[in-house]
Structure formats: C-alpha cells, structure tokens
Design an enzyme around this catalytic site. Structure first.
Site, mmCIF file in Angstrom:
data_model
loop_
_atom_site.group_PDB
_atom_site.id
_atom_site.type_symbol
_atom_site.label_atom_id
_atom_site.label_comp_id
_atom_site.label_asym_id
_atom_site.label_seq_id
_atom_site.Cartn_x
_atom_site.Cartn_y
_atom_site.Cartn_z
ATOM 1 C CB CYS A 127 24.800 -26.496 -3.518
ATOM 2 S SG CYS A 127 25.650 -27.341 -2.169
ATOM 3 C CG ASP A 159 22.383 -35.326 -4.627
ATOM 4 O OD1 ASP A 159 22.096 -35.206 -5.835
ATOM 5 O OD2 ASP A 159 23.478 -34.968 -4.149
HETATM 6 O O1 LIG Z 1 29.036 -30.584 -5.036
HETATM 7 C C1 LIG Z 1 29.869 -31.394 -4.636
HETATM 8 O O2 LIG Z 1 31.006 -31.456 -5.133
HETATM 9 C C2 LIG Z 1 29.515 -32.325 -3.525
HETATM 10 C C3 LIG Z 1 30.455 -33.296 -3.162
HETATM 11 C C4 LIG Z 1 30.184 -34.155 -2.121
HETATM 12 C C5 LIG Z 1 28.989 -34.065 -1.441
HETATM 13 C C6 LIG Z 1 28.038 -33.116 -1.792
HETATM 14 C C7 LIG Z 1 28.299 -32.254 -2.838
HETATM 15 N N1 LIG Z 1 27.331 -31.329 -3.222
HETATM 16 C C8 LIG Z 1 26.157 -31.122 -2.440
HETATM 17 C C9 LIG Z 1 24.947 -30.593 -3.042
HETATM 18 O O3 LIG Z 1 24.021 -30.243 -2.299
HETATM 19 C C10 LIG Z 1 24.715 -30.573 -4.523
HETATM 20 O O4 LIG Z 1 23.997 -29.415 -4.824
HETATM 21 C C11 LIG Z 1 23.954 -31.823 -4.950
HETATM 22 O O5 LIG Z 1 24.782 -32.923 -4.825
HETATM 23 C C12 LIG Z 1 23.464 -31.740 -6.445
HETATM 24 O O6 LIG Z 1 24.499 -31.490 -7.323
HETATM 25 P P1 LIG Z 1 24.225 -31.447 -8.909
HETATM 26 O O7 LIG Z 1 23.782 -32.795 -9.324
HETATM 27 O O8 LIG Z 1 25.535 -31.044 -9.482
HETATM 28 O O9 LIG Z 1 23.181 -30.398 -9.154
#
Ligand SMILES: O=C(O)c1ccccc1NCC(=O)[C@H](O)[C@H](O)COP(=O)(O)O
Length: 209
Positions: free
Chosen positions: A6, A128
């Site tokens: 992502c 999440d």
């Molecule tokens: O990634 C971002 O900046 C974000 C911001 C707002 C809403 C969603 C966002 N990301 C979406 C995803 O699916 C991410 O992969 C998920 O939140 C997990 O992120 P991480 O904890 O950094 O692996």
C-alpha cells in the site's frame, strides 16, 4: 497468503514493486497523507499496471461521486474505504462496479457485531490500527483481538505488519488473514518502498504460508 503493498507514490519505485508481483497495490487518495499520490502518478501510469495485480484506491470519508470518479479515471479494481463510511455508502460503491474493502480500525477491543450491517456490501474487511491519521502508522494493534473474529468475510491484516512479526500470524489461533497489507515498515520514505525488504517479505511469505 496474498500480499497488498500500500502507498504507491512514485512511478519508478512502483515499477520495481510491480516486478515482485504483489497481489494488490494500494494508492492513497487521502490528501492529508504523506503518501497522497495524485500529484506524482497520473491515471495512465496506474491504469496500465498488469491485470493480475489488483489496483486498490484508499479513500477516507469522501463522497461516493469522488470515489467512483477516481475508480473510473484510474481503472481501480477495488475501493478501500478507510474512514467512517456507512453500509449504505459501501452498497452504492459496490453496485457501481468496484470491489469494496471496508476498513475497521482496532484499538484494544473490538465489537465484531458492528460488521454485520456491512457484510452484504463488501468483498473484504481490513483491520488496521486505530489512529487519528487513519492509516500508515507502522503500529500494530493487539492481534489477540482476532481470536473472536468468526465471520466468513475474508480479511486483510494491516497496521505495522513487518518482517519481525509476520511469523507470529500462523502460530496464533485465529482465522487466518486472506492477505497481509504492508506499508510504512517497508519504506525508505513515505511512498518510496524499500525493494530489498519487500523481496525479503515475498520470500518469507512463500516459506511460511
Ligand atoms: O498510508 C497512509 O498514509 C494512509 C493514510 C490514511 C488512510 C490510510 C492510509 N494507508 C492505508 C493502508 O492500507 C495502510 O497500508 C495501513 O494503514 C497500514 O499501514 P502501516 O501501519 O504503515 O503498515
């Protein structure tokens, strides 16, 4: 187990990620995110991604018109609804064509009954970590909470998934995720993915799952 990477933001970096053949690529359409991609990737660059990689647009509390306009313009396969979207909102999106991933942010506990009214209008859930930034925190929630998840709807496990913790997943007495969703723990900078680390993840997934 499937893999979603992502937060694609830069063309060259995305092309390197594509070579690793993840199952899903995520694009953040949330202007407040440091991974917001609309200024750096154009619709043609996204639309021409090989069809075996499903393109997921990530939206936070947008209108159905905006979501569907982006789905059409970028040829997205699925809309990931990462805010407080209602079951009716999901229904409208799903009836218009794209698959729907509804996100639920988890803190310490989870009342799974809130998912009931969504289940006819989604293809997947994504769990999440709760945050005022909505996503991309790099922090995990307490995966023990998943022990009581018993719905038939497949789910993406998200939030702080990294090389150090994926080994725990298949040791836990939980319904196994359909896919892992990785993001900030595989980055050099927001939106710039660490290709070496992602290649290591692919290897680890092939061995462990
Ligand atoms: O990634 C971002 O900046 C974000 C911001 C707002 C809403 C969603 C966002 N990301 C979406 C995803 O699916 C991410 O992969 C998920 O939140 C997990 O992120 P991480 O904890 O950094 O692996």
């Amino acid at each position: 187990m499937k893999l979603k990477v992502c937060g694609m933001k830069y063309l060259e970096n995305m092309e390197e990620v594509i070579k690793l053949s993840p199952d899903f690529l995520g694009f953040i359409f949330y202007p407040k995110s440091p991974r917001y991609m609309a200024d750096t990737l154009n619709p043609d660059e996204v639309a021409r991604i090989p069809a075996h990689i499903k393109k997921v647009g990530v939206f936070v509390n947008e209108t159905t018109d905006l979501v569907l306009e982006k789905v059409n313009r970028y040829r997205l396969d699925l809309a990931q609804l990462h805010g407080h979207e209602s079951p009716e909102f999901c229904e409208t999106i799903k009836k218009a064509g794209p698959g729907v991933i509804k996100v639920f942010s988890i803190d310490k506990v989870m009342d799974w009954s809130v998912l009931d009214s969504y289940k006819d209008y989604v293809d997947y859930f994504l769990f999440d970590t709760k945050s005022k930034h909505y996503g991309g925190t790099g922090k995990s929630f307490n995966w023990e909470v998943l022990k009581s998840y018993d719905s038939d709807i497949p789910y993406f496990l998200s939030g702080g998934v990294g090389l150090d913790n994926i080994g725990l997943i298949n040791k836990m007495p939980i319904k196994q995720p359909f896919a892992l969703d990785v993001n900030s723990r595989f980055e050099i900078a927001p939106g710039n993915k660490d290709i070496k680390q992602l290649a290591g993840l692919k290897e680890k997934l092939a061995l462990a799952f």
